[in-house]
Design a protein around this motif. Sequence first.
Motif, PDB file in Angstrom:
ATOM      1  N   PHE A 144       0.835  -1.206   0.000  1.00  0.00           N
ATOM      2  CA  PHE A 144       0.000   0.000   0.000  1.00  0.00           C
ATOM      3  C   PHE A 144       0.864   1.248   0.000  1.00  0.00           C
ATOM      4  N   VAL A 145       1.847   1.296   0.906  1.00  0.00           N
ATOM      5  CA  VAL A 145       2.714   2.469   1.015  1.00  0.00           C
ATOM      6  C   VAL A 145       3.485   2.701  -0.283  1.00  0.00           C
ATOM      7  N   ALA A 146       3.967   1.619  -0.885  1.00  0.00           N
ATOM      8  CA  ALA A 146       4.699   1.753  -2.140  1.00  0.00           C
ATOM      9  C   ALA A 146       3.785   2.262  -3.254  1.00  0.00           C
ATOM     10  N   ALA A 147       2.568   1.756  -3.269  1.00  0.00           N
ATOM     11  CA  ALA A 147       1.634   2.148  -4.332  1.00  0.00           C
ATOM     12  C   ALA A 147       1.298   3.631  -4.249  1.00  0.00           C
ATOM     13  N   VAL A 148       0.997   4.136  -3.033  1.00  0.00           N
ATOM     14  CA  VAL A 148       0.557   5.527  -2.931  1.00  0.00           C
ATOM     15  C   VAL A 148       1.703   6.516  -3.161  1.00  0.00           C
ATOM     16  N   ALA A 149       2.930   5.998  -3.146  1.00  0.00           N
ATOM     17  CA  ALA A 149       4.078   6.863  -3.446  1.00  0.00           C
ATOM     18  C   ALA A 149       4.481   6.799  -4.909  1.00  0.00           C
ATOM     19  N   SER A 150       3.808   5.960  -5.684  1.00  0.00           N
ATOM     20  CA  SER A 150       4.202   5.742  -7.071  1.00  0.00           C
ATOM     21  C   SER A 150       3.761   6.890  -7.974  1.00  0.00           C
ATOM     22  N   PRO A 151       4.508   7.165  -9.022  1.00  0.00           N
ATOM     23  CA  PRO A 151       4.109   8.209  -9.984  1.00  0.00           C
ATOM     24  C   PRO A 151       2.746   7.930 -10.598  1.00  0.00           C
ATOM     25  N   GLU A 152       2.440   6.638 -10.787  1.00  0.00           N
ATOM     26  CA  GLU A 152       1.171   6.266 -11.413  1.00  0.00           C
ATOM     27  C   GLU A 152      -0.020   6.696 -10.544  1.00  0.00           C
ATOM     28  N   LEU A 153       0.071   6.432  -9.238  1.00  0.00           N
ATOM     29  CA  LEU A 153      -1.045   6.804  -8.355  1.00  0.00           C
ATOM     30  C   LEU A 153      -1.114   8.308  -8.157  1.00  0.00           C
ATOM     31  N   LYS A 154       0.030   8.965  -8.132  1.00  0.00           N
ATOM     32  CA  LYS A 154       0.022  10.420  -8.025  1.00  0.00           C
ATOM     33  C   LYS A 154      -0.675  11.030  -9.244  1.00  0.00           C
ATOM     34  N   ALA A 155      -0.383  10.473 -10.409  1.00  0.00           N
ATOM     35  CA  ALA A 155      -1.015  10.972 -11.636  1.00  0.00           C
ATOM     36  C   ALA A 155      -2.508  10.679 -11.634  1.00  0.00           C
ATOM     37  N   LYS A 156      -2.881   9.502 -11.132  1.00  0.00           N
ATOM     38  CA  LYS A 156      -4.298   9.133 -11.080  1.00  0.00           C
ATOM     39  C   LYS A 156      -5.077  10.086 -10.190  1.00  0.00           C
ATOM     40  N   ALA A 157      -4.506  10.412  -9.028  1.00  0.00           N
ATOM     41  CA  ALA A 157      -5.177  11.328  -8.113  1.00  0.00           C
ATOM     42  C   ALA A 157      -5.317  12.719  -8.733  1.00  0.00           C
ATOM     43  N   ARG A 158      -4.268  13.145  -9.413  1.00  0.00           N
ATOM     44  CA  ARG A 158      -4.303  14.457 -10.069  1.00  0.00           C
ATOM     45  C   ARG A 158      -5.363  14.477 -11.173  1.00  0.00           C
TER      46      ARG A 158
END
Length: 204
Positions: A144-158
């Motif tokens: 979970f921690v690795a996923a929420v720090a990933s560029p992919e999830l950051k882009a998804k949230a944006r």
Amino acid sequence: MAEPIEFFFDFGSGYSCFAATEIDDLAARHGRSVRWKAFSLGSSFKVTEAKPLTRTPLKADYVALDWARIARLKGLSFTMPDGHPHAGMPALRGFHWLDAQDPALAVRFAKDVFRAYFSGELAIDDAAAVAEIARPLGAEPSAFVAAVASPELKAKARTAGEEAVERGVFGAPWIIVDGEPFWGWDRLPMVERRLAEATAAATA
């Protein structure tokens, strides 16, 4: 089949929290499902130049009173978190990570996050703490921690924020029924009436 209700919410929004406790049951009474959509109100604030209610002069004291009042009315445990509002990006990204795997699981996560945050038990900007909320749902904390720090999830949230703004969303909760928008927890009776009217029209 009738279209799902769209439910836009922000984890730092007390009014979103209250709506989250009711929206699924409300929809089910009218044979509808709900598509939960987490986004950051910050995306809308950039356009409207607004600020969080609890950081706005005059509004802050009223909102604290109103949230406590609603909690009593609904029989809910509610504590204003220290330092509220927190940005909550780990919670936001975590929702999208789980939603891609299992939307129903993501909804359970969202409700658990709301419950813990507005009980003063969770810092939604602490990825490790938020990961513990996801653990009982089967999410391994380190993943979970690795996923929420990933560029992919950051882009998804944006992207989720940008898409909300494109849909005209400027507050939370924001509910869309068959293309018609409703802003705020206090609009749920109007949402219910709109759903009843749609059902009546469909069966006429």
